[in-house]
Write a protein that holds these residues in place. Sequence first.
Motif, PDB file in Angstrom:
ATOM      1  N   ILE A 107     130.119-101.402 -28.633  1.00 56.31           N
ATOM      2  CA  ILE A 107     130.469 -99.981 -28.551  1.00 56.31           C
ATOM      3  C   ILE A 107     129.698 -99.246 -29.637  1.00 56.31           C
ATOM      4  O   ILE A 107     129.890 -99.504 -30.830  1.00 56.31           O
ATOM      5  N   VAL A 108     128.814 -98.361 -29.224  1.00 57.21           N
ATOM      6  CA  VAL A 108     127.981 -97.594 -30.164  1.00 57.21           C
ATOM      7  C   VAL A 108     128.671 -96.265 -30.427  1.00 57.21           C
ATOM      8  O   VAL A 108     128.871 -95.460 -29.519  1.00 57.21           O
ATOM      9  N   THR A 109     129.051 -96.032 -31.682  1.00 57.53           N
ATOM     10  CA  THR A 109     129.772 -94.795 -32.033  1.00 57.53           C
ATOM     11  C   THR A 109     129.086 -94.101 -33.203  1.00 57.53           C
ATOM     12  O   THR A 109     129.725 -93.700 -34.167  1.00 57.53           O
ATOM     13  N   ILE A 135     127.456-102.288 -22.775  1.00 58.53           N
ATOM     14  CA  ILE A 135     127.198-101.411 -23.922  1.00 58.53           C
ATOM     15  C   ILE A 135     127.797-100.045 -23.602  1.00 58.53           C
ATOM     16  O   ILE A 135     127.525 -99.460 -22.558  1.00 58.53           O
ATOM     17  N   LEU A 136     128.641 -99.568 -24.495  1.00 63.77           N
ATOM     18  CA  LEU A 136     129.327 -98.281 -24.340  1.00 63.77           C
ATOM     19  C   LEU A 136     128.914 -97.373 -25.490  1.00 63.77           C
ATOM     20  O   LEU A 136     128.875 -97.807 -26.641  1.00 63.77           O
ATOM     21  N   MET A 137     128.601 -96.119 -25.166  1.00 66.57           N
ATOM     22  CA  MET A 137     128.104 -95.186 -26.187  1.00 66.57           C
ATOM     23  C   MET A 137     129.023 -93.980 -26.312  1.00 66.57           C
ATOM     24  O   MET A 137     128.614 -92.833 -26.139  1.00 66.57           O
ATOM     25  N   THR A 138     130.265 -94.226 -26.664  1.00 63.96           N
ATOM     26  CA  THR A 138     131.253 -93.149 -26.741  1.00 63.96           C
ATOM     27  C   THR A 138     130.874 -92.109 -27.790  1.00 63.96           C
ATOM     28  O   THR A 138     130.621 -92.437 -28.946  1.00 63.96           O
ATOM     29  N   GLN A 175     118.007 -92.167 -19.344  1.00 64.50           N
ATOM     30  CA  GLN A 175     118.168 -92.201 -20.793  1.00 64.50           C
ATOM     31  C   GLN A 175     119.229 -91.185 -21.189  1.00 64.50           C
ATOM     32  O   GLN A 175     119.714 -90.424 -20.362  1.00 64.50           O
ATOM     33  N   ARG A 176     119.620 -91.202 -22.493  1.00 68.16           N
ATOM     34  CA  ARG A 176     120.624 -90.224 -22.932  1.00 68.16           C
ATOM     35  C   ARG A 176     120.209 -88.814 -22.535  1.00 68.16           C
ATOM     36  O   ARG A 176     119.059 -88.446 -22.770  1.00 68.16           O
ATOM     37  N   PRO A 177     121.076 -88.007 -21.952  1.00 63.41           N
ATOM     38  CA  PRO A 177     122.483 -88.246 -21.615  1.00 63.41           C
ATOM     39  C   PRO A 177     122.698 -88.692 -20.166  1.00 63.41           C
ATOM     40  O   PRO A 177     123.826 -88.677 -19.681  1.00 63.41           O
ATOM     41  N   ASP A 178     121.602 -89.056 -19.459  1.00 59.69           N
ATOM     42  CA  ASP A 178     121.713 -89.430 -18.043  1.00 59.69           C
ATOM     43  C   ASP A 178     122.173 -90.876 -17.902  1.00 59.69           C
ATOM     44  O   ASP A 178     121.421 -91.752 -17.464  1.00 59.69           O
ATOM     45  N   LEU A 179     123.428 -91.112 -18.253  1.00 61.65           N
ATOM     46  CA  LEU A 179     124.004 -92.447 -18.232  1.00 61.65           C
ATOM     47  C   LEU A 179     125.179 -92.504 -17.250  1.00 61.65           C
ATOM     48  O   LEU A 179     125.702 -91.474 -16.821  1.00 61.65           O
ATOM     49  N   TYR A 180     125.585 -93.701 -16.936  1.00 61.87           N
ATOM     50  CA  TYR A 180     126.740 -93.909 -16.066  1.00 61.87           C
ATOM     51  C   TYR A 180     127.993 -93.403 -16.777  1.00 61.87           C
ATOM     52  O   TYR A 180     128.300 -93.825 -17.892  1.00 61.87           O
ATOM     53  N   LEU A 181     128.694 -92.484 -16.154  1.00 61.45           N
ATOM     54  CA  LEU A 181     129.840 -91.812 -16.778  1.00 61.45           C
ATOM     55  C   LEU A 181     129.456 -91.189 -18.113  1.00 61.45           C
ATOM     56  O   LEU A 181     130.283 -90.995 -18.987  1.00 61.45           O
ATOM     57  N   GLN A 182     128.166 -90.885 -18.259  1.00 62.97           N
ATOM     58  CA  GLN A 182     127.596 -90.261 -19.452  1.00 62.97           C
ATOM     59  C   GLN A 182     127.728 -91.128 -20.700  1.00 62.97           C
ATOM     60  O   GLN A 182     127.456 -90.661 -21.810  1.00 62.97           O
ATOM     61  N   ASN A 183     128.113 -92.403 -20.552  1.00 66.71           N
ATOM     62  CA  ASN A 183     128.324 -93.240 -21.729  1.00 66.71           C
ATOM     63  C   ASN A 183     127.868 -94.689 -21.571  1.00 66.71           C
ATOM     64  O   ASN A 183     127.754 -95.398 -22.568  1.00 66.71           O
ATOM     65  N   PHE A 184     127.618 -95.150 -20.354  1.00 65.92           N
ATOM     66  CA  PHE A 184     127.198 -96.530 -20.143  1.00 65.92           C
ATOM     67  C   PHE A 184     125.743 -96.567 -19.684  1.00 65.92           C
ATOM     68  O   PHE A 184     125.404 -95.929 -18.681  1.00 65.92           O
ATOM     69  N   PRO A 185     124.854 -97.317 -20.366  1.00 60.61           N
ATOM     70  CA  PRO A 185     123.496 -97.495 -19.860  1.00 60.61           C
ATOM     71  C   PRO A 185     123.541 -98.130 -18.468  1.00 60.61           C
ATOM     72  O   PRO A 185     124.338 -99.036 -18.207  1.00 60.61           O
ATOM     73  N   THR A 186     122.671 -97.671 -17.587  1.00 57.60           N
ATOM     74  CA  THR A 186     122.736 -98.117 -16.202  1.00 57.60           C
ATOM     75  C   THR A 186     122.286 -99.558 -15.999  1.00 57.60           C
ATOM     76  O   THR A 186     122.535-100.126 -14.934  1.00 57.60           O
TER      77      THR A 186
END
Length: 561
Positions: A207-209, A458-461, A442-453
């Motif tokens: 989880i990347v915070t 990997i979660l980027m909350t 790439q950021r911010p075009d991610l799955y649910l805006q937080n998971f790399p496709t």
Amino acid sequence: MSVSSACLGIIHEYTSDSQKFAREGRILSVISPWRAYELSLQLFYICLQTIIILLFKPTPPKTPDQPTKPLGRVAVIGAGLTGISSSAHAIAHGFDVVIYEAGDRPGGIWAHVNRTSGLQLNSLIYRFHPAVLWSHAFPRRDEVLREIRRVWKEYQLEPRTRFNTPVTSVKRAPKEAVNADDLDPKHQGHARWLINDGSDGPFDAVIVTVGTCGKPQKIGFPGMPNSEESSDGKSDKSDNKQQGKNAEDEHEGEVFQGQVIHSSELDDADLEGKTVVVVGSGASGVEAVETALSKGAKATIMIARDDKWIIPRNIIFDTTLSAQPFGRETPLSFIWEWVLKKWHYRGVEDLAPAHRGIFEGTPVVNDAFLDHVRTGKCSYIRGDTLRLINSGALVNTRSRESKPKDPGEKKEFKGDVVVLATGFQRPQIDFLPEDIFPEDYQRPDLYLQNFPTEDWSILMTNSAYVNAIGTVGHFHIGIYTRILLSLLMDKDARPSPKDMKLWVDNVRFVKRGARGSPLSFFTYMELTLWLLLFHVLRPDRIRWVFFIMQGWGVTPKEYKH
């Protein structure tokens, strides 16, 4: 903080203020019905939070060695508000965690702002964890840090935190280093991850915070003392020259004789009786004006390169605005803007942005700033800062209909202190593998805006969005963490890279035409739609609905004894 101590603290604060007013002879303030009403509201607020805590607070581990049989291992990068909350949720549901923090204490950006910094949103929509118990509707920095540290300690995260440990590498663990055969995300698997040198062993998820605010960004202007340059190696000098030939020739060689500081350094600044020039009109600039006036500044001048929307501290208005389903400007957005101009901007309508829609950038949440402009305590100057001069700043002033760098009239503004309210640098994520961010995803075009496709593990909350309204420290932190945990526990629920890209493409199609990027503005609606579709279209996933939404149903038995 317990409920009783929170109530006693509020009552003690009320009593202390009453004694102070009595000593000053302010009898009307002592017996004011309004103060008594506010006290009753604060006590009611504590009771309301108590209900939330009883219903939704996950059970913490009793000892540092729990969970003894973890369901998995999660690495959390960053010990700020989001990192501590994510870690607390993960360990509460039976996953072991390790937190990596580049600094020497928890708190993230809150550990590096001024003492007077506080929530602009009502704390009822800043409940970063269900265990949080706020004493005030708009708590300041120290109360926020206190709650972060309390959650950190209560959930046994202190011994799991690696301070002064910046993450420089996140890489896939080789197959021979892990006891797993489901390493391919294309076939309901996921990678296992090694952090830095891998000495902590492989992790099931990361989880990347790191957030969206890193180091202070100090823009360099000609005429700054000690030849200061910007923190990112850039200077505005070349841009300034483009705004007019020999714009500052008459001031060439001049150096500002006062103090130049960043807005994050105002705690120790002596501003009593001084004129403060604030360069920047975002949240940092608005807060800098408030701080300067609270520290006794004689006057403040804000130099605004462009106008930002300023919305009120109204929980109903802010919540409704953040719930906008499209996360972009729509034909009906003018209604919000009209309401703001007539209500919040009354008397200073000229400060409302002429070219920026309310959903085209993160608005500033503040009640006091516009009043400071109305009363003359702050002079609002729209223009481009060309350079600093001996006595202040040289500015290319412009009209409301203009845009940055348009021609204007050059004027000098005198000041004793210049505050660079130029925000913070966006933290880098170059420690992550490049291949998890393919072109167009790439950021911010991610799955649910937080998971790399390329891999959902990997979660980027709170580390991927560009703009948002009231979303940084709310319950979505727990929801995203529990989505990740449910995918770790349920192999059949895992999306493939193809599925995730299809979701992103569909969202982009719906939001096409949005300024900046279709996914640059975060709202809760996409998450809400996903939660509905995730469970309605797949009845076998119904068993996860209360876990993901409320955090119910997954608690190690050893925590209960």
